[in-house]
Design an enzyme around this catalytic site. Sequence first.
Site, PDB file in Angstrom:
ATOM      1  N   ARG A  55     -86.356  54.395  61.399  1.00  0.00           N
ATOM      2  CA  ARG A  55     -86.309  53.870  62.753  1.00  0.00           C
ATOM      3  C   ARG A  55     -87.756  53.564  63.077  1.00  0.00           C
ATOM      4  O   ARG A  55     -88.697  54.258  62.610  1.00  0.00           O
ATOM      5  CB  ARG A  55     -85.813  54.427  63.657  1.00  0.00           C
ATOM      6  CG  ARG A  55     -84.253  54.575  63.736  1.00  0.00           C
ATOM      7  CD  ARG A  55     -83.499  55.108  64.961  1.00  0.00           C
ATOM      8  NE  ARG A  55     -84.027  56.294  65.376  1.00  0.00           N
ATOM      9  CZ  ARG A  55     -84.734  56.383  66.404  1.00  0.00           C
ATOM     10  NH1 ARG A  55     -85.086  55.276  67.256  1.00  0.00           N
ATOM     11  NH2 ARG A  55     -85.603  57.313  66.888  1.00  0.00           N
ATOM     12  N   LYS A 209     -78.457  51.400  64.786  1.00  0.00           N
ATOM     13  CA  LYS A 209     -78.721  52.129  66.006  1.00  0.00           C
ATOM     14  C   LYS A 209     -78.919  51.150  67.157  1.00  0.00           C
ATOM     15  O   LYS A 209     -79.020  51.868  68.682  1.00  0.00           O
ATOM     16  CB  LYS A 209     -80.111  53.076  65.788  1.00  0.00           C
ATOM     17  CG  LYS A 209     -79.690  53.952  65.050  1.00  0.00           C
ATOM     18  CD  LYS A 209     -78.905  55.243  65.625  1.00  0.00           C
ATOM     19  CE  LYS A 209     -78.493  56.459  64.836  1.00  0.00           C
ATOM     20  NZ  LYS A 209     -77.344  57.506  65.283  1.00  0.00           N
ATOM     21  N   HIS A 228     -72.790  60.780  71.187  1.00  0.00           N
ATOM     22  CA  HIS A 228     -73.467  60.842  70.073  1.00  0.00           C
ATOM     23  C   HIS A 228     -72.660  62.228  69.193  1.00  0.00           C
ATOM     24  O   HIS A 228     -73.353  63.306  69.448  1.00  0.00           O
ATOM     25  CB  HIS A 228     -74.786  61.002  70.087  1.00  0.00           C
ATOM     26  CG  HIS A 228     -75.500  60.953  68.785  1.00  0.00           C
ATOM     27  ND1 HIS A 228     -76.896  61.006  68.568  1.00  0.00           N
ATOM     28  CD2 HIS A 228     -75.034  60.501  67.552  1.00  0.00           C
ATOM     29  CE1 HIS A 228     -77.207  61.210  67.355  1.00  0.00           C
ATOM     30  NE2 HIS A 228     -76.140  60.599  66.517  1.00  0.00           N
ATOM     31  N   SER A 246     -80.202  67.312  64.379  1.00  0.00           N
ATOM     32  CA  SER A 246     -80.274  67.546  63.098  1.00  0.00           C
ATOM     33  C   SER A 246     -80.640  69.316  62.913  1.00  0.00           C
ATOM     34  O   SER A 246     -81.402  69.623  63.477  1.00  0.00           O
ATOM     35  CB  SER A 246     -81.334  66.734  62.363  1.00  0.00           C
ATOM     36  OG  SER A 246     -81.576  66.958  61.048  1.00  0.00           O
ATOM     37  N   LYS A 250     -73.948  70.189  62.403  1.00  0.00           N
ATOM     38  CA  LYS A 250     -72.915  69.458  63.042  1.00  0.00           C
ATOM     39  C   LYS A 250     -72.006  68.889  61.848  1.00  0.00           C
ATOM     40  O   LYS A 250     -70.780  69.025  61.994  1.00  0.00           O
ATOM     41  CB  LYS A 250     -73.389  68.218  63.736  1.00  0.00           C
ATOM     42  CG  LYS A 250     -72.423  67.186  64.324  1.00  0.00           C
ATOM     43  CD  LYS A 250     -73.067  66.306  65.280  1.00  0.00           C
ATOM     44  CE  LYS A 250     -73.919  65.258  64.766  1.00  0.00           C
ATOM     45  NZ  LYS A 250     -73.334  64.137  64.268  1.00  0.00           N
ATOM     46  N   THR A 251     -72.728  68.329  60.769  1.00  0.00           N
ATOM     47  CA  THR A 251     -71.930  67.686  59.796  1.00  0.00           C
ATOM     48  C   THR A 251     -70.880  68.535  59.035  1.00  0.00           C
ATOM     49  O   THR A 251     -69.749  68.738  58.817  1.00  0.00           O
ATOM     50  CB  THR A 251     -72.865  66.922  58.694  1.00  0.00           C
ATOM     51  OG1 THR A 251     -73.518  66.102  59.377  1.00  0.00           O
ATOM     52  CG2 THR A 251     -71.922  66.432  57.617  1.00  0.00           C
ATOM     53  N   ASP A 265     -70.255  60.259  64.225  1.00  0.00           N
ATOM     54  CA  ASP A 265     -71.424  59.705  64.471  1.00  0.00           C
ATOM     55  C   ASP A 265     -71.546  59.355  65.946  1.00  0.00           C
ATOM     56  O   ASP A 265     -72.180  59.662  66.869  1.00  0.00           O
ATOM     57  CB  ASP A 265     -72.226  58.974  63.792  1.00  0.00           C
ATOM     58  CG  ASP A 265     -73.985  59.092  64.185  1.00  0.00           C
ATOM     59  OD1 ASP A 265     -74.558  60.091  64.486  1.00  0.00           O
ATOM     60  OD2 ASP A 265     -74.477  58.017  63.856  1.00  0.00           O
ATOM     61  N   ARG A 336     -80.766  57.062  52.571  1.00  0.00           N
ATOM     62  CA  ARG A 336     -79.420  56.906  53.361  1.00  0.00           C
ATOM     63  C   ARG A 336     -78.353  56.091  52.568  1.00  0.00           C
ATOM     64  O   ARG A 336     -78.649  55.564  51.518  1.00  0.00           O
ATOM     65  CB  ARG A 336     -79.543  56.056  54.501  1.00  0.00           C
ATOM     66  CG  ARG A 336     -80.507  56.716  55.350  1.00  0.00           C
ATOM     67  CD  ARG A 336     -79.749  57.547  56.411  1.00  0.00           C
ATOM     68  NE  ARG A 336     -80.602  58.160  57.614  1.00  0.00           N
ATOM     69  CZ  ARG A 336     -80.022  58.857  58.519  1.00  0.00           C
ATOM     70  NH1 ARG A 336     -78.750  59.061  59.037  1.00  0.00           N
ATOM     71  NH2 ARG A 336     -80.799  59.423  59.445  1.00  0.00           N
TER      72      ARG A 336
END
Length: 547
Positions: A55, A209, A228, A246, A250-251, A265, A336
Amino acid sequence: MELKAALTDAIDSHGQIRKNLTREESIKDAVDRKEALVTANGALATWTPAPSTGRAPLDTLIVRRPESDSNIDWDSPNNLPVDAETFEMLWADALSVLAAKETVYVTDRVVGADPAYALPVQTITDRALTSLFTLNMFRDVPEGIEESIFAKRGFTLLVLPYDKIDTSRYEGRLRELPDGRTSDMAIVMDFAKGLGLVYGSAYGGSVKKLIFTVMNYYLPLENILPIHCSANENSNGELSLFLGLSGTGKTTLSADANRALLGDDEHGWSGNGVANFENGCYAKLIDLNPEKEPEIFNAVFHEDDYLNHGAIVENAMMYPSGKFDLSDDRMTPNSRASYPLTFLSNIKPSSTGNNPKTVVFLTADANGVLPPISRLNPAQAMLWFLLGYTSKLAGTETGIVDPVSTFSRFFGQPFMPCLPHIYSDMLGHKMKEHDTVVYLINTGWSGGPYGVGQRMDITLTRAMVDAALDGKLENVKYQRDKLFHLDVPVFCPGVPSKILMPENTWPDKNAYKERAIKLSLEFSDYFDKAYGNKNIDDDVRKQCPGK
């Protein structure tokens, strides 16, 4: 001429428009035009210029207009304004560039699995791969779209990923680089006009995003809470949400063979329940382990004919054989992959569910002073939602290195443009309305800070998550952590009771108190700077550690 009308005229007058191609046609065009290479397993690989490997927050801008200005928190460091005149110049320049393109791709998709508030998104671009990205990430237009609250106010996104801005026209208007030059990249959102522009960024996340931020602006104004988070549900239809930055797990923790995934997400929580925004996933690939993350690995690297596959692998190291080295980060640690949700094995196809029974906030406290699990009442939950806390390691050089506290409001600060109380108040209201229980789970250190204590065992963390989701902590006794204003269970199935209060795990009690007080003051300082002049309820302010 109105900005959207000017774009429509540009498209209508163009000689080669490829509109709403099938996924197979988009894949074929991307390969034929050499925008991507076919990998050994049939996925597509692409590599972007160095400035487009992530980003560009300093070049991500919001147009200031009277219609939207008062809803936006301009004190937030990620809400960077640009004046309407500059945006209109950029838009006109982009249309001139688009007119010279040999081929233009147009896709009509929606964002939001609930037709009641699905946002129509039309994407115009000169790249087949960008068009395919929108097919992976955005959803088919559903039946009944005319009933959506956004049916007549859809969003239009113009994407020119490999063209650069003529900086001579924008000195003093766009960002000045450290060397004095003007930035040649802009990612711009005009909420009032329903327009977005990605000019000069080939990073897929710029498209994803931008639209996420747009939804996070529009939805709260319709009494829908954007979150989110990942979302899954059990066989009884009981829904759970997982929020975390991060490194918090979470994942890993939301991936459960016994629970169907709605999405990983971005979700909205309306009166109808929870709905995923997206049609796909945009997963990090660096060091992806097929044993630890088999679902993601299989989604990206299963074998299929390339015309059926269409997972986009972005900026990962690929050998001439077409195989990958996912540990090689020489180009970027932010490699990614974009792929449809249908590539995962245990999903809920509708991507919608009931109002959540349980919400889990995840943090990884490297100070070792937060309890491994706490139950939050609405005021506490609103406070920790505002904080969005975790900690990162400053380094691993000799000796003990103090962790660095990280705060990201609502666990997604760069993408939450509205005034903060709009989001936090809505969470508290929905918790009360639907009897939703929120737990704070610390996946970080126990028995001391990083370098002294140990990372919380994942099997114990899973036991705590399971107990929370299964309702096994609803009727146990709780004790108050007075410094952090948290309610901590005295018993949790499958977890030694000693570790539930962190002070019990530290051999040096004085060291614990010093470290805990230091962290609580960091919380207080951050809260005062971020929200001191914001419209935050007094009951929420009182829950802040250090207060």
